[in-house]
Design a protein around this motif. Structure first.
Motif, PDB file in Angstrom:
ATOM      1  N   ASN A  46       0.800  -0.732  -0.230  1.00  0.00           N
ATOM      2  CA  ASN A  46       0.181  -0.062   0.230  1.00  0.00           C
ATOM      3  C   ASN A  46       1.086   1.624  -0.058  1.00  0.00           C
ATOM      4  N   ALA A  47       0.431   2.341  -0.444  1.00  0.00           N
ATOM      5  CA  ALA A  47       1.149   3.786  -0.101  1.00  0.00           C
ATOM      6  C   ALA A  47       0.699   4.820  -0.882  1.00  0.00           C
ATOM      7  N   ARG A  48       0.599   5.583  -0.175  1.00  0.00           N
ATOM      8  CA  ARG A  48       0.288   6.801   0.239  1.00  0.00           C
ATOM      9  C   ARG A  48       1.762   8.097   0.258  1.00  0.00           C
ATOM     10  N   ALA A  49       1.247   9.364  -1.055  1.00  0.00           N
ATOM     11  CA  ALA A  49       2.605   9.715  -1.101  1.00  0.00           C
ATOM     12  C   ALA A  49       2.557  11.043  -0.700  1.00  0.00           C
ATOM     13  N   GLU A  50       3.508  12.266  -0.221  1.00  0.00           N
ATOM     14  CA  GLU A  50       3.189  12.773   0.998  1.00  0.00           C
ATOM     15  C   GLU A  50       3.279  14.369  -0.285  1.00  0.00           C
ATOM     16  N   THR A  51       4.133  13.753  -1.377  1.00  0.00           N
ATOM     17  CA  THR A  51       4.299  15.344  -2.726  1.00  0.00           C
ATOM     18  C   THR A  51       3.960  13.759  -3.910  1.00  0.00           C
ATOM     19  N   GLY A  52       3.523  14.080  -4.843  1.00  0.00           N
ATOM     20  CA  GLY A  52       3.627  13.759  -6.367  1.00  0.00           C
ATOM     21  C   GLY A  52       2.753  12.268  -5.869  1.00  0.00           C
ATOM     22  N   VAL A  53       3.227  11.146  -6.714  1.00  0.00           N
ATOM     23  CA  VAL A  53       2.056   9.459  -7.130  1.00  0.00           C
ATOM     24  C   VAL A  53       3.039   8.791  -6.754  1.00  0.00           C
ATOM     25  N   ALA A  54       1.570   8.404  -6.105  1.00  0.00           N
ATOM     26  CA  ALA A  54       2.283   7.129  -5.572  1.00  0.00           C
ATOM     27  C   ALA A  54       2.446   6.147  -6.802  1.00  0.00           C
ATOM     28  N   ASP A  55       3.410   5.201  -5.596  1.00  0.00           N
ATOM     29  CA  ASP A  55       3.701   3.688  -6.970  1.00  0.00           C
ATOM     30  C   ASP A  55       4.589   2.644  -6.588  1.00  0.00           C
ATOM     31  N   PRO A  56       3.377   2.132  -5.911  1.00  0.00           N
ATOM     32  CA  PRO A  56       3.876   1.305  -4.944  1.00  0.00           C
ATOM     33  C   PRO A  56       4.719  -0.149  -5.678  1.00  0.00           C
ATOM     34  N   PRO A  57       5.375  -0.735  -5.280  1.00  0.00           N
ATOM     35  CA  PRO A  57       6.596  -1.849  -5.414  1.00  0.00           C
ATOM     36  C   PRO A  57       5.787  -2.703  -5.353  1.00  0.00           C
ATOM     37  N   LEU A  58       6.108  -3.949  -5.430  1.00  0.00           N
ATOM     38  CA  LEU A  58       5.596  -5.477  -4.911  1.00  0.00           C
ATOM     39  C   LEU A  58       6.285  -5.832  -3.174  1.00  0.00           C
ATOM     40  N   THR A  59       5.345  -6.325  -2.908  1.00  0.00           N
ATOM     41  CA  THR A  59       5.479  -7.549  -1.775  1.00  0.00           C
ATOM     42  C   THR A  59       6.895  -8.221  -1.877  1.00  0.00           C
ATOM     43  N   GLU A  60       7.008  -8.598  -0.543  1.00  0.00           N
ATOM     44  CA  GLU A  60       8.062 -10.357  -0.976  1.00  0.00           C
ATOM     45  C   GLU A  60       6.994 -11.215  -0.950  1.00  0.00           C
ATOM     46  N   THR A  61       5.857 -11.398  -0.877  1.00  0.00           N
ATOM     47  CA  THR A  61       4.708 -12.270  -1.312  1.00  0.00           C
ATOM     48  C   THR A  61       4.511 -11.873  -2.994  1.00  0.00           C
ATOM     49  N   GLY A  62       4.694 -10.763  -3.270  1.00  0.00           N
ATOM     50  CA  GLY A  62       4.525 -10.550  -4.707  1.00  0.00           C
ATOM     51  C   GLY A  62       6.027 -10.876  -5.813  1.00  0.00           C
ATOM     52  N   ARG A  63       7.156 -10.654  -4.636  1.00  0.00           N
ATOM     53  CA  ARG A  63       7.717 -11.300  -5.297  1.00  0.00           C
ATOM     54  C   ARG A  63       8.091 -12.419  -5.975  1.00  0.00           C
ATOM     55  N   LEU A  64       7.722 -13.037  -4.498  1.00  0.00           N
ATOM     56  CA  LEU A  64       7.522 -15.339  -4.774  1.00  0.00           C
ATOM     57  C   LEU A  64       6.288 -14.977  -6.016  1.00  0.00           C
ATOM     58  N   GLN A  65       5.348 -14.267  -6.458  1.00  0.00           N
ATOM     59  CA  GLN A  65       4.088 -14.686  -6.938  1.00  0.00           C
ATOM     60  C   GLN A  65       4.874 -14.842  -8.877  1.00  0.00           C
ATOM     61  N   ALA A  66       6.001 -13.158  -8.312  1.00  0.00           N
ATOM     62  CA  ALA A  66       6.526 -13.394  -9.893  1.00  0.00           C
ATOM     63  C   ALA A  66       7.501 -13.694 -10.347  1.00  0.00           C
ATOM     64  N   SER A  67       7.958 -14.257  -8.936  1.00  0.00           N
ATOM     65  CA  SER A  67       9.450 -15.468  -9.955  1.00  0.00           C
ATOM     66  C   SER A  67       9.035 -16.699 -10.543  1.00  0.00           C
ATOM     67  N   ARG A  68       7.213 -16.898 -10.058  1.00  0.00           N
ATOM     68  CA  ARG A  68       6.942 -18.262 -11.187  1.00  0.00           C
ATOM     69  C   ARG A  68       6.382 -18.500 -12.118  1.00  0.00           C
ATOM     70  N   LEU A  69       6.065 -17.009 -12.582  1.00  0.00           N
ATOM     71  CA  LEU A  69       5.665 -16.636 -13.850  1.00  0.00           C
ATOM     72  C   LEU A  69       6.661 -17.431 -15.409  1.00  0.00           C
ATOM     73  N   PRO A  70       7.651 -17.672 -15.309  1.00  0.00           N
ATOM     74  CA  PRO A  70       9.519 -18.100 -16.168  1.00  0.00           C
ATOM     75  C   PRO A  70       8.169 -19.762 -16.533  1.00  0.00           C
ATOM     76  N   ASP A  71       8.379 -20.352 -15.092  1.00  0.00           N
ATOM     77  CA  ASP A  71       7.519 -21.869 -15.745  1.00  0.00           C
ATOM     78  C   ASP A  71       6.235 -21.976 -15.425  1.00  0.00           C
ATOM     79  N   ALA A  72       5.247 -20.417 -15.294  1.00  0.00           N
ATOM     80  CA  ALA A  72       3.745 -20.703 -15.980  1.00  0.00           C
ATOM     81  C   ALA A  72       3.582 -20.927 -17.507  1.00  0.00           C
TER      82      ALA A  72
END
Length: 199
Positions: free
Chosen positions: A13-39
């Motif tokens: 989750n993200a809320r920017a003090e100024t500008g635009v919120a552009d949040p990164p992946l969580t650790e779980t998100g990085r795990l999910q992304a790491s499975r995409l090559p095989d999928a």
């Protein structure tokens, strides 16, 4: 042509003090992304496209590395929150933005979204991808739940824009004929990440 619409993996989750919120992946998100090559191994993917938002770009990274392909940014396939100063997952929205949460559960976009403008933008982005690729190609697009839903609404003539609970790192397949006609081949494939998703 085959379009693989891949929703980004789980972000913070993200809320920017100024500008635009552009949040990164969580650790779980990085795990999910790491499975995409095989999928995605059954598909002969020739090009990768992504929303310019960080959560989509980070989801694309393992596939780009695995395939040795560059990720081409397409601004038109960004989510409806693009350019805003906050981003909340649906779980967080229940508490911090209950009105938007209820609208999303009912299949509607939040009040701050111009639905027609969003639909037009996404259509233009998808059209641009189709026009720049060969008919025989399979291409992957790293996008967002709202983007996948708005595409499905048009193709399936659904009454509301958010009819499907598109999960993190899921794959939705769209087939494009030589005449340009499009049809849905599958929606929300999640076998590769099912154990990481919150019930």
């Amino acid at each position: 042509m085959q379009l693989l619409l891949i929703r980004h993996a789980e972000p913070t989750n993200a809320r920017a003090e100024t500008g635009v919120a552009d949040p990164p992946l969580t650790e779980t998100g990085r795990l999910q992304a790491s499975r995409l090559p095989d999928a995605l191994s059954p598909y002969r993917i020739t090009r990768l496209f992504s929303s310019p938002q960080l959560r989509a770009l980070q989801t694309a990274e393992p596939v780009a590395e695995d395939r040795g392909l560059a990720v081409e940014k397409v601004e038109e396939i960004a989510e409806y929150d693009y350019g805003h100063d906050h981003y909340f997952t649906i779980d967080a929205a229940k508490d911090v933005a209950p009105e938007a949460y209820q609208r999303i559960l009912a299949g509607h976009l939040p009040h701050f979204v111009d639905e027609d403008a969003f639909r037009t933008r996404v259509r233009q982005g998808i059209d641009r991808v189709v026009e720049t690729c060969d008919h025989a190609e399979t291409v992957a697009l790293f996008v967002h739940g709202g983007v996948v839903n708005i595409v499905l609404q048009e193709l399936l003539d659904m009454p509301r824009p958010l009819m499907f609970p598109i999960e993190y790192a899921s794959v939705t397949r769209i087939l494009v004929s030589r005449t340009g006609a499009r049809r849905v081949a599958s929606i929300n494939e999640t076998g590769h990440v099912r154990d990481t998703l919150r019930v």
